[in-house]
Design a protein around this motif. Structure first.
Motif, PDB file in Angstrom:
ATOM      1  N   MET A   1      53.230 -46.868  53.599  1.00  0.00           N
ATOM      2  CA  MET A   1      51.955 -46.589  52.919  1.00  0.00           C
ATOM      3  C   MET A   1      50.825 -47.378  53.577  1.00  0.00           C
ATOM      4  O   MET A   1      51.008 -48.537  53.904  1.00  0.00           O
ATOM      5  N   GLN A   2      49.711 -46.758  53.781  1.00  0.00           N
ATOM      6  CA  GLN A   2      48.566 -47.461  54.351  1.00  0.00           C
ATOM      7  C   GLN A   2      47.767 -48.146  53.247  1.00  0.00           C
ATOM      8  O   GLN A   2      47.633 -47.639  52.148  1.00  0.00           O
ATOM      9  N   ASP A   3      47.235 -49.318  53.549  1.00  0.00           N
ATOM     10  CA  ASP A   3      46.445 -50.057  52.578  1.00  0.00           C
ATOM     11  C   ASP A   3      45.053 -49.452  52.496  1.00  0.00           C
ATOM     12  O   ASP A   3      44.465 -49.106  53.505  1.00  0.00           O
ATOM     13  N   SER A   4      44.520 -49.345  51.262  1.00  0.00           N
ATOM     14  CA  SER A   4      43.210 -48.716  51.128  1.00  0.00           C
ATOM     15  C   SER A   4      42.061 -49.696  51.398  1.00  0.00           C
ATOM     16  O   SER A   4      40.928 -49.306  51.560  1.00  0.00           O
ATOM     17  N   PHE A   5      42.381 -51.024  51.435  1.00  0.00           N
ATOM     18  CA  PHE A   5      41.319 -52.001  51.659  1.00  0.00           C
ATOM     19  C   PHE A   5      41.197 -52.257  53.160  1.00  0.00           C
ATOM     20  O   PHE A   5      41.893 -53.101  53.723  1.00  0.00           O
ATOM     21  N   ALA A   6      40.299 -51.514  53.802  1.00  0.00           N
ATOM     22  CA  ALA A   6      40.209 -51.567  55.257  1.00  0.00           C
ATOM     23  C   ALA A   6      39.895 -52.966  55.757  1.00  0.00           C
ATOM     24  O   ALA A   6      40.322 -53.379  56.812  1.00  0.00           O
ATOM     25  N   ASN A   7      39.174 -53.739  54.935  1.00  0.00           N
ATOM     26  CA  ASN A   7      38.698 -55.037  55.377  1.00  0.00           C
ATOM     27  C   ASN A   7      39.678 -56.171  55.058  1.00  0.00           C
ATOM     28  O   ASN A   7      39.423 -57.316  55.369  1.00  0.00           O
ATOM     29  N   THR A   8      40.775 -55.805  54.389  1.00  0.00           N
ATOM     30  CA  THR A   8      41.753 -56.823  53.997  1.00  0.00           C
ATOM     31  C   THR A   8      42.834 -56.901  55.065  1.00  0.00           C
ATOM     32  O   THR A   8      43.504 -55.911  55.323  1.00  0.00           O
ATOM     33  N   VAL A   9      43.000 -58.079  55.665  1.00  0.00           N
ATOM     34  CA  VAL A   9      43.979 -58.149  56.754  1.00  0.00           C
ATOM     35  C   VAL A   9      45.353 -58.563  56.234  1.00  0.00           C
ATOM     36  O   VAL A   9      46.376 -58.171  56.792  1.00  0.00           O
ATOM     37  N   ILE A  10      45.369 -59.337  55.123  1.00  0.00           N
ATOM     38  CA  ILE A  10      46.654 -59.717  54.515  1.00  0.00           C
ATOM     39  C   ILE A  10      46.572 -59.455  53.015  1.00  0.00           C
ATOM     40  O   ILE A  10      45.593 -59.841  52.372  1.00  0.00           O
ATOM     41  N   ARG A  11      47.593 -58.809  52.489  1.00  0.00           N
ATOM     42  CA  ARG A  11      47.678 -58.645  51.036  1.00  0.00           C
ATOM     43  C   ARG A  11      49.111 -58.936  50.595  1.00  0.00           C
ATOM     44  O   ARG A  11      50.057 -58.330  51.125  1.00  0.00           O
ATOM     45  N   LEU A  12      49.248 -59.912  49.700  1.00  0.00           N
ATOM     46  CA  LEU A  12      50.563 -60.277  49.164  1.00  0.00           C
ATOM     47  C   LEU A  12      50.546 -59.989  47.681  1.00  0.00           C
ATOM     48  O   LEU A  12      49.617 -60.395  46.980  1.00  0.00           O
ATOM     49  N   ASN A  13      51.561 -59.292  47.213  1.00  0.00           N
ATOM     50  CA  ASN A  13      51.564 -58.885  45.811  1.00  0.00           C
ATOM     51  C   ASN A  13      52.967 -59.003  45.211  1.00  0.00           C
ATOM     52  O   ASN A  13      53.899 -58.383  45.722  1.00  0.00           O
ATOM     53  N   GLY A  14      53.076 -59.843  44.170  1.00  0.00           N
ATOM     54  CA  GLY A  14      54.343 -59.949  43.438  1.00  0.00           C
ATOM     55  C   GLY A  14      55.502 -60.499  44.248  1.00  0.00           C
ATOM     56  O   GLY A  14      56.657 -60.122  44.016  1.00  0.00           O
ATOM     57  N   LEU A  15      55.211 -61.407  45.168  1.00  0.00           N
ATOM     58  CA  LEU A  15      56.275 -61.873  46.069  1.00  0.00           C
ATOM     59  C   LEU A  15      57.171 -62.932  45.444  1.00  0.00           C
ATOM     60  O   LEU A  15      56.687 -63.914  44.880  1.00  0.00           O
ATOM     61  N   THR A  16      58.482 -62.718  45.590  1.00  0.00           N
ATOM     62  CA  THR A  16      59.442 -63.775  45.278  1.00  0.00           C
ATOM     63  C   THR A  16      60.473 -63.816  46.395  1.00  0.00           C
ATOM     64  O   THR A  16      60.664 -62.832  47.122  1.00  0.00           O
ATOM     65  N   TYR A  17      61.093 -64.976  46.543  1.00  0.00           N
ATOM     66  CA  TYR A  17      62.209 -65.075  47.489  1.00  0.00           C
ATOM     67  C   TYR A  17      63.296 -65.946  46.904  1.00  0.00           C
ATOM     68  O   TYR A  17      63.048 -67.068  46.458  1.00  0.00           O
ATOM     69  N   LEU A  58      59.506 -61.743  59.307  1.00  0.00           N
ATOM     70  CA  LEU A  58      60.773 -62.322  59.755  1.00  0.00           C
ATOM     71  C   LEU A  58      61.785 -62.467  58.620  1.00  0.00           C
ATOM     72  O   LEU A  58      62.966 -62.668  58.869  1.00  0.00           O
ATOM     73  N   LEU A  59      61.316 -62.411  57.368  1.00  0.00           N
ATOM     74  CA  LEU A  59      62.190 -62.669  56.228  1.00  0.00           C
ATOM     75  C   LEU A  59      61.782 -61.721  55.114  1.00  0.00           C
ATOM     76  O   LEU A  59      60.651 -61.801  54.604  1.00  0.00           O
ATOM     77  N   LYS A  60      62.698 -60.810  54.763  1.00  0.00           N
ATOM     78  CA  LYS A  60      62.359 -59.810  53.737  1.00  0.00           C
ATOM     79  C   LYS A  60      62.338 -60.469  52.363  1.00  0.00           C
ATOM     80  O   LYS A  60      63.306 -61.145  51.985  1.00  0.00           O
ATOM     81  N   PRO A  61      61.240 -60.302  51.599  1.00  0.00           N
ATOM     82  CA  PRO A  61      61.197 -60.930  50.281  1.00  0.00           C
ATOM     83  C   PRO A  61      62.178 -60.250  49.331  1.00  0.00           C
ATOM     84  O   PRO A  61      62.548 -59.100  49.539  1.00  0.00           O
ATOM     85  N   THR A  62      62.563 -60.986  48.286  1.00  0.00           N
ATOM     86  CA  THR A  62      63.453 -60.410  47.284  1.00  0.00           C
ATOM     87  C   THR A  62      62.705 -59.339  46.492  1.00  0.00           C
ATOM     88  O   THR A  62      63.230 -58.267  46.214  1.00  0.00           O
ATOM     89  N   THR A  63      61.445 -59.632  46.125  1.00  0.00           N
ATOM     90  CA  THR A  63      60.586 -58.621  45.498  1.00  0.00           C
ATOM     91  C   THR A  63      59.181 -58.757  46.089  1.00  0.00           C
ATOM     92  O   THR A  63      58.835 -59.800  46.636  1.00  0.00           O
ATOM     93  N   GLY A  64      58.394 -57.697  45.917  1.00  0.00           N
ATOM     94  CA  GLY A  64      56.980 -57.779  46.252  1.00  0.00           C
ATOM     95  C   GLY A  64      56.599 -57.076  47.547  1.00  0.00           C
ATOM     96  O   GLY A  64      57.450 -56.562  48.274  1.00  0.00           O
ATOM     97  N   ILE A  65      55.285 -57.071  47.770  1.00  0.00           N
ATOM     98  CA  ILE A  65      54.691 -56.304  48.868  1.00  0.00           C
ATOM     99  C   ILE A  65      53.961 -57.237  49.828  1.00  0.00           C
ATOM    100  O   ILE A  65      53.249 -58.143  49.393  1.00  0.00           O
ATOM    101  N   VAL A  66      54.150 -56.983  51.117  1.00  0.00           N
ATOM    102  CA  VAL A  66      53.384 -57.685  52.152  1.00  0.00           C
ATOM    103  C   VAL A  66      52.693 -56.625  52.990  1.00  0.00           C
ATOM    104  O   VAL A  66      53.358 -55.791  53.611  1.00  0.00           O
ATOM    105  N   SER A  67      51.359 -56.647  52.971  1.00  0.00           N
ATOM    106  CA  SER A  67      50.626 -55.682  53.773  1.00  0.00           C
ATOM    107  C   SER A  67      49.789 -56.428  54.804  1.00  0.00           C
ATOM    108  O   SER A  67      49.041 -57.341  54.458  1.00  0.00           O
TER     109      SER A  67
END
Ligand code: ATP
Length: 225
Positions: A1-17, A58-67
Motif C-alpha cells: 500500500m502506498q502512503d497518502s502523506f507524500a511529505n512524510t518520510v517515516i510513519r510508525l503505527n502501533g509497533l510492538t516487538y 531488518l527486523l519484522k515487528p510483531t505488530t504494527g506498520i512501518v512506512s
C-alpha cells in the motif's frame, strides 16, 4: 500500500516487538516529515537499536506498520525488501562492516548492485571526493584509519541517495573533534543528498545539533504484562 502523506518520510503505527523469551517492547507512534532530522533518545535497554532495525527493514515487528518514503516495508517480499532497503535506506552502524576482501570502490559497487542499480563509477567518484576519500578508492578496509573507515561507511550509506540515513550511536567512541566532524559529515551528506537523518544516541554533543527528538516512551514490559 502506498502512503497518502507524500511529505512524510517515516510513519510508525502501533509497533510492538516481542523478543523470543525476552522483552516485549511497545513503541510510540511517529511521523517524520521529509527533511526533519530526528534523534531517537532513551535509556540503555529502552529499545533504540531494536527500533532502528525495525524501521530499516531488518527486523519484522510483531505488530504494527512501518512506512518509509510511502512504502509499507513489511508488505514487500523478502527480495523486494532487500532491494528497497538498498535504494532508500542508508545504514551507518558503529562498526563500519565493510567487506574486508573488497576495496573501498568495490564495496560501493556492491552497494549499488544490491539496490538493483547499475554500477555508476562517476557517482562513486563524486561521493568519495565529497568525503575526502578519493585517494583511498583502491585501498582495502584494513588499510584505512578509523576516521577513513567511518567516512567509507558514510559513503556506502549515501551512495544510492537514500530517503533516510539511519545511524546507531555514530559518535559513541569519538573524541569531541571527531564527533564534530562526523556530525558535520552526516548533516552535510543528508542535506546534499536530500535524505532525512535518524540518529539513536545517548550523546549530549549530538543533542545540541539536532532539535527534533523521539523519546523512547516505554520501559520494556515483562513478557506477560
Ligand atoms: N536478541 C535479543 N533477545 C532478547 N532480548 C533482547 C535481544 N536484543 C535486545 N533485547 C532486549 O530488548 C531491550 C531493548 O534492547 P535495545 O538493544 O533495542 O536497547 P537500546 O535502547 O538500543 O540499548 P543501548 O542504549 O544500551 O544500546 C533490552 O532490554 C534488551 O535486553
Amino acid at each position: 500500500m502506498q502512503d497518502s502523506f507524500a511529505n512524510t518520510v517515516i510513519r510508525l503505527n502501533g509497533l510492538t516487538y516481542q523478543y523470543p523469551r525476552g522483552e516485549s517492547l511497545h513503541f510510540t507512534d511517529l511521523e517524520v516529515p521529509s527533511g526533519q532530522h530526528t534523534l531517537i533518545l532513551g535509556d540503555s535497554g529502552s529499545g533504540k537499536t531494536t527500533l532502528l532495525h525495525i524501521l530499516s527493514g531488518l527486523l519484522k515487528p510483531t505488530t504494527g506498520i512501518v512506512s518509509i518514503d510511502g512504502q509499507q516495508l513489511y508488505e514487500l517480499t523478502a527480495r523486494k525488501l532487500d532491494e528497497f532497503r538498498g535504494q532508500r535506506i542508508g545504514l551507518i552502524f558503529q562498526e563500519a562492516h565493510l567487506v574486508k576482501s573488497l576495496t573501498v570502490r568495490e564495496n560501493l559497487q556492491i552497494a549499488q548492485g544490491f539496490a538493483g542499480a547499475r554500477i555508476d563509477n562517476s557517482r562513486i567518484n563524486e561521493v568519495l571526493a565529497l568525503l575526502s576519500l578519493d585517494h583511498k578508492a583502491d585501498s582495502y578496509p584494513s588499510k584505512l584509519s578509523r576516521g577513513q573507515m567511518q567516512r567509507a561507511a558514510i559513503a556506502r550509506a549515501v551512495i544510492n541517495k537514500p530517503a533516510i540515513l539511519v545511524a546507531d550511536e555514530p559518535t559513541a567512541s569519538l573524541d569531541d573533534r571527531n564527533t564534530e566532524s562526523v556530525l558535520n559529515l552526516l548533516l552535510d551528506q543528508a542535506n546534499q543528498q536530500g535524505a532525512t537523518l535518524i540518529i539513536a544516541t545517548h550523546d549530549k554533543r549530538v543533542k545540541t545539533r539536532i532539535a527534533h527528538a523521539y523519546e523512547m516512551a516505554t520501559r520494556p514490559h515483562p513478557i506477560n504484562e
